[in-house]
Design an enzyme around this catalytic site. Structure first.
Site, PDB file in Angstrom:
ATOM      1  N   LYS A 126      -1.865 -42.122  26.831  1.00  0.00           N
ATOM      2  CA  LYS A 126      -1.014 -41.397  28.115  1.00  0.00           C
ATOM      3  C   LYS A 126      -1.179 -42.300  29.243  1.00  0.00           C
ATOM      4  O   LYS A 126      -2.257 -43.123  29.344  1.00  0.00           O
ATOM      5  CB  LYS A 126      -1.705 -40.316  28.163  1.00  0.00           C
ATOM      6  CG  LYS A 126      -3.431 -40.269  28.434  1.00  0.00           C
ATOM      7  CD  LYS A 126      -3.942 -40.782  29.965  1.00  0.00           C
ATOM      8  CE  LYS A 126      -5.289 -40.830  30.021  1.00  0.00           C
ATOM      9  NZ  LYS A 126      -5.835 -41.653  31.452  1.00  0.00           N
ATOM     10  N   ASP A 131     -11.039 -36.056  28.650  1.00  0.00           N
ATOM     11  CA  ASP A 131      -9.602 -36.527  28.374  1.00  0.00           C
ATOM     12  C   ASP A 131      -9.192 -35.907  27.157  1.00  0.00           C
ATOM     13  O   ASP A 131      -7.893 -36.063  26.765  1.00  0.00           O
ATOM     14  CB  ASP A 131      -9.185 -37.683  28.573  1.00  0.00           C
ATOM     15  CG  ASP A 131      -9.076 -38.357  29.853  1.00  0.00           C
ATOM     16  OD1 ASP A 131      -9.091 -37.515  31.154  1.00  0.00           O
ATOM     17  OD2 ASP A 131      -8.863 -39.536  29.892  1.00  0.00           O
TER      18      ASP A 131
HETATM   19  O1  C5P Z   1     -15.633 -37.164  29.978  1.00  0.00           O
HETATM   20  P1  C5P Z   1     -15.849 -38.627  29.823  1.00  0.00           P
HETATM   21  O2  C5P Z   1     -16.860 -39.236  28.636  1.00  0.00           O
HETATM   22  O3  C5P Z   1     -14.539 -39.268  29.222  1.00  0.00           O
HETATM   23  O4  C5P Z   1     -16.330 -39.363  30.981  1.00  0.00           O
HETATM   24  C1  C5P Z   1     -16.730 -40.556  31.259  1.00  0.00           C
HETATM   25  C2  C5P Z   1     -17.378 -40.935  32.547  1.00  0.00           C
HETATM   26  O5  C5P Z   1     -16.348 -40.791  33.514  1.00  0.00           O
HETATM   27  C3  C5P Z   1     -18.410 -39.737  32.968  1.00  0.00           C
HETATM   28  O6  C5P Z   1     -19.641 -40.061  32.382  1.00  0.00           O
HETATM   29  C4  C5P Z   1     -18.299 -39.615  34.212  1.00  0.00           C
HETATM   30  O7  C5P Z   1     -19.007 -40.752  34.904  1.00  0.00           O
HETATM   31  C5  C5P Z   1     -16.865 -39.911  34.736  1.00  0.00           C
HETATM   32  N1  C5P Z   1     -16.206 -38.806  34.936  1.00  0.00           N
HETATM   33  C6  C5P Z   1     -16.492 -38.266  36.179  1.00  0.00           C
HETATM   34  N2  C5P Z   1     -15.494 -36.959  36.400  1.00  0.00           N
HETATM   35  C7  C5P Z   1     -14.724 -36.740  35.572  1.00  0.00           C
HETATM   36  C8  C5P Z   1     -14.431 -37.380  34.505  1.00  0.00           C
HETATM   37  C9  C5P Z   1     -15.039 -38.417  34.098  1.00  0.00           C
HETATM   38  O8  C5P Z   1     -17.066 -38.529  36.914  1.00  0.00           O
HETATM   39  N3  C5P Z   1     -13.896 -35.707  35.914  1.00  0.00           N
END
Ligand code: C5P
Length: 294
Positions: free
Chosen positions: A10, A135
């Site tokens: 994406k 995501d």
């Molecule tokens: O959700 P995901 O594991 O993909 O997110 C990776 C990192 O990105 C999280 O640990 C956080 O540090 C950051 N993040 C965030 N806010 C979001 C999505 C991701 O702070 N909405």
């Protein structure tokens, strides 16, 4: 039984961060556009265990890999005791802001549910997806979408009329940007950390009309605030794209991938040739049509 699946990526046409939450994540609104560049994943049932292999030696193949985690929580939730062999052919670059790993996890949930005759409902898959990454729920469905919350609340949208016939040229410079790093750095950029809500709806309205040029005015990514000063090459890419006829250019997600949207396939070929002349052939590059069905 064996199943082969394409796992897409994406770009974010908009990533507007609205503030930091008490759980450490960031509240956001984002407009996500599926891109037809695929990893290939093959699934084959076996007696027991999760056995993951990958074409890219840099990737872990244990529970640090999102595919492995997806398989693990799927088997637990569906109470299935047999096993799976999974082979990943990686085409999408890593740490690229293109959601490659998230797409792989979602594809795994969908594939296992299909292979084991649909033991879980769509709503259960969505919960599992959100529990392993913000995501991932987006990739359970094939449409562009508005994502809110920490990115896990998905509202699917019709393919965007404004992008009909357009091509996207994506460049990955060979270095990645850590997503946690990009989010943490926002503390130094209060304006980018505390975006005004409403940009997403505005952009979606523009994308639903016919002018890509008008829609391009609404493209925005809060994470460019920390990323561009640290990685000036990304700004050079964007300047180059603007000077060479791109309708829009933006960093995707937490980077480092940078994309340009152009009117048609011919312009995409010309832009890619010019890009090669200027920056050499060392970057990962891809040119694909967007929104063929619109
Ligand atoms: O959700 P995901 O594991 O993909 O997110 C990776 C990192 O990105 C999280 O640990 C956080 O540090 C950051 N993040 C965030 N806010 C979001 C999505 C991701 O702070 N909405």
């Amino acid at each position: 039984m064996r199943l082969e699946k394409q796992s897409p990526c994406k770009v974010n046409l908009l990533l507007n961060i609205l503030g930091k939450r008490t759980d450490g994540f960031h509240e956001l609104e984002t407009v996500m556009q599926p891109v037809p560049i695929y990893d290939l994943i093959t699934f084959e049932t076996c007696a027991n265990g999760i056995h993951l292999t990958s074409s890219d030696a840099r990737l872990p193949t244990d529970s640090k890999n999102l595919i492995y985690r997806a398989a693990e929580i799927f088997f637990a939730a569906a109470e299935i005791t047999s096993g799976i062999r999974i082979r990943l052919e990686k085409k999408i670059p890593l740490a690229a802001g293109l959601g490659g790993g998230s797409g792989n996890a979602a594809t795994t949930l969908l594939a296992l549910n299909e292979l084991f005759r649909f033991p879980l409902l769509k709503s259960e898959l969505e919960k599992l997806a959100a529990s392993i990454g913000s995501d991932i729920p987006f990739f359970l469905q094939p449409f562009p979408a508005l994502a809110t919350g920490r990115g896990e609340n998905i509202q699917p949208l019709e393919p965007f009329a404004a992008l009909s016939g357009c091509y996207i040229f994506i460049v990955h410079p060979g270095f990645g940007i850590s997503t946690p790093w990009a989010y943490q750095q926002l503390a130094n950029f209060p304006h980018a950390l505390n975006g005004q809500p409403g940009r997403a709806q505005k952009l979606i309205s523009l994308l639903q009309q016919n002018s890509a040029v008008e829609a391009a005015k609404g493209f925005y990514n809060s994470l460019e605030a920390p990323a561009l000063p640290k990685y000036p090459l990304l700004t050079l890419f964007q300047e180059f794209f603007r000077e060479n006829g791109a309708i829009a250019t933006l960093m995707s997600g937490s980077g480092s991938s940078t994309f340009a949207i152009v009117k048609n396939g011919q312009e995409a070929v010309i832009l890619q040739e010019k890009f090669n002349e200027k920056f050499g052939l060392t970057c990962w590059m891809a040119t694909v049509p967007l929104n063929e069905q619109a």
